[in-house]
Design a protein around this motif. Structure first.
Motif, mmCIF file in Angstrom:
data_model
loop_
_atom_site.group_PDB
_atom_site.id
_atom_site.type_symbol
_atom_site.label_atom_id
_atom_site.label_comp_id
_atom_site.label_asym_id
_atom_site.label_seq_id
_atom_site.Cartn_x
_atom_site.Cartn_y
_atom_site.Cartn_z
ATOM 1 N N LEU A 86 0.883 -1.159 0.000
ATOM 2 C CA LEU A 86 0.000 0.000 0.000
ATOM 3 C C LEU A 86 0.928 1.219 0.000
ATOM 4 C CD1 LEU A 86 -2.964 1.062 0.232
ATOM 5 C CD2 LEU A 86 -2.541 1.244 2.686
ATOM 6 N N ARG B 8 0.288 -4.545 2.701
ATOM 7 C CA ARG B 8 -1.103 -4.550 2.239
ATOM 8 C C ARG B 8 -1.933 -5.485 3.106
ATOM 9 N NH1 ARG B 8 -1.574 -5.839 -4.035
ATOM 10 N NH2 ARG B 8 -3.563 -6.650 -3.302
ATOM 11 N N ALA C 156 -5.585 -0.814 4.513
ATOM 12 C CA ALA C 156 -6.475 -0.261 3.497
ATOM 13 C C ALA C 156 -7.580 0.562 4.152
ATOM 14 C CB ALA C 156 -7.074 -1.384 2.658
ATOM 15 N N ASP D 207 -4.210 1.883 -3.821
ATOM 16 C CA ASP D 207 -4.726 0.708 -3.135
ATOM 17 C C ASP D 207 -4.996 -0.363 -4.186
ATOM 18 O OD1 ASP D 207 -6.087 -1.237 -1.762
ATOM 19 O OD2 ASP D 207 -7.776 0.027 -1.162
#
Length: 440
Positions: A264, A279, A284, A426
């Motif tokens: 990310l 990630r 997120a 993302d």
């Protein structure tokens, strides 16, 4: 890759990626896009960047004609643009069953598998697509690629212009200065850095490049450390002259899209730093929450042809404005705020200075471009007015496979556009967030 000593678009870009940073999001090929088979409606939706609607239209075609190769392949490609891997595999496998030797289908399946780190599984598809170097490279990877250790890294920009530079360590050695660019695919480094790190190639090729000869090598890096995050077992490339010298010395290497889509990533231009996070659903969620606090709405993120990022943006000139698919070029070397296709500038009445041509080089091809000054360019809430851009009258808005994405793009946003902002990518939910000011 190279065939019979000749290079193609991808082999050159990959082999000389350490030279890169200025290439446009789509290749600078001239000529109109060729007509595609299948439903005119579905193809028109796809070309216009209405991918969700196009996907449904291709599904309707397949309900009545399950042997339609074009519809199956294109439906799989639509899913791949959004990293929807189960759908991508389903429809691309359907297309492959209809035509096992189809190079385009095999190319998309190879890309689909490398995005999921199924490198060995991708190898036969790259072979069938005519990408021998990729096939050898990925078949040589043992164990899990891109192993991530650590949770967060904040890398200060040691330089912003003419190229952004951050520091990273190769195989535990002293820090080196790497630039980054989302128009390039894999991690690349100078030949001297590869030698210092003890790298050995698993594949190589000879490339004729700008009236000279270089060698491109491909190997596997044990460790690439970016502050608090370390990547292990990473595919890497490097290039040298025939005498073994470095091809370029502006930086020690280049970090491409493949590294960033494993994380990310926030390109915090305003804060002059690169923020990398593992990630996870939690990271997120935090990224979405931070974006919401700034009023930044999620923009769609599409990934085409291994490394090219796209979203939705707009250009405006004296005779109107248009919203559509645009390229997202983060990093690299460029003094412009955006670049646009000739048709975009002409149809929107964008002021262009055709008395002052500029010779440039993008996607491995020389090009002549001209300064232009749109009334406004916009990506989400990020806006720039009357800024310096350029236009290429010979660059079409649509270039089909194998040289382009196959869908219309008005232009691309470049290095100078991002400077007042921070941008988060993302790759799980396939959203882009852009907010003014430093990242929190």
């Amino acid at each position: 890759m190279a065939n019979n000593g000749k290079w193609d678009r991808r082999s050159l870009f990959r082999g000389a990626a350490v030279l890169a940073g200025t290439a446009a999001t789509a290749p600078l090929f001239s000529g109109a896009a060729t007509a595609l088979t299948g439903s005119n409606d579905a193809d028109a939706l796809f070309k216009a960047g209405k991918f969700e609607q196009a996907g449904r239209a291709y599904e309707e075609i397949l309900k009545t004609d399950p042997t339609n190769l074009h519809a199956a392949r294109r439906r799989g490609y639509v899913a791949l643009l959004a990293n929807r891997f189960p759908d991508a595999e389903k429809y691309l496998t359907m297309a492959l069953n209809l035509a096992p030797d189809d190079k385009e289908t095999n190319y998309y399946l190879g890309d689909c598998y490398i995005r999921q780190d199924k490198l060995a599984q991708s190898a036969p598809h790259w072979q069938a697509a005519g990408e021998d170097g990729y096939a050898k490279w990925f078949a040589a990877v043992r164990g899990e690629a891109y192993q991530i250790h650590g949770d967060t890294a904040r890398l200060e920009f040691k330089q912003m212009d003419p190229i952004p530079l951050v520091e990273a360590s190769v195989n535990g050695g002293p820090t080196k200065r790497f630039t980054f660019y989302t128009g390039a695919p894999n991690l690349n480094m100078r030949a001297s850095v590869a030698k210092e790190a003890g790298l050995s190639p698993v594949a190589s090729q000879k490339i004729e490049y700008e009236n000279s000869t270089i060698w491109a090598y491909y190997g596997i890096l044990d460790s690439f450390k970016l502050g608090g995050i370390e990547l292990r077992n990473v595919p890497v490339g490097w290039s040298s002259t025939e005498s073994g010298q470095d091809v370029d010395t502006d930086s020690d290497g280049l970090i491409g899209t493949w590294v960033f889509y494993h994380l990310l990533t926030t390109f915090d231009y305003a804060g002059r730093q690169l923020i990398l996070r593992r990630r996870t659903p939690e990271t997120a969620r935090k990224a979405r929450a931070a974006a919401n606090r700034t009023g930044a709405k999620p923009l769609p993120l599409w990934l085409a042809r291994e490394q090219y990022l796209h979203s939705t943006g707009s250009f405006a000139g004296a005779t109107g404005s248009r919203t559509g698919v645009v390229g997202v070029n983060l990093g690299g070397t460029s003094e412009i705020t955006a670049g646009m296709r000739g048709e975009t500038a002409e149809q929107l009445g964008i002021r262009s200075d055709y008395d002052r041509q500029i010779g440039t080089f993008g996607s491995s091809h020389p090009a002549v471009v001209y300064p232009c000054y749109p009334k406004e360019i916009r990506l989400g809430n990020a806006v720039a007015k009357e800024v310096y851009c350029y236009t290429n009258p010979n660059q079409p808005i649509n270039v089909p496979w194998p040289y382009g994405t196959g869908f219309d793009t008005m232009g691309w946003f470049s290095h100078c556009f991002w400077k007042p902002h921070n941008i988060t990518l993302d790759f799980t939910d396939m959203n882009l967030y852009i907010a003014r000011g430093k990242a929190t």
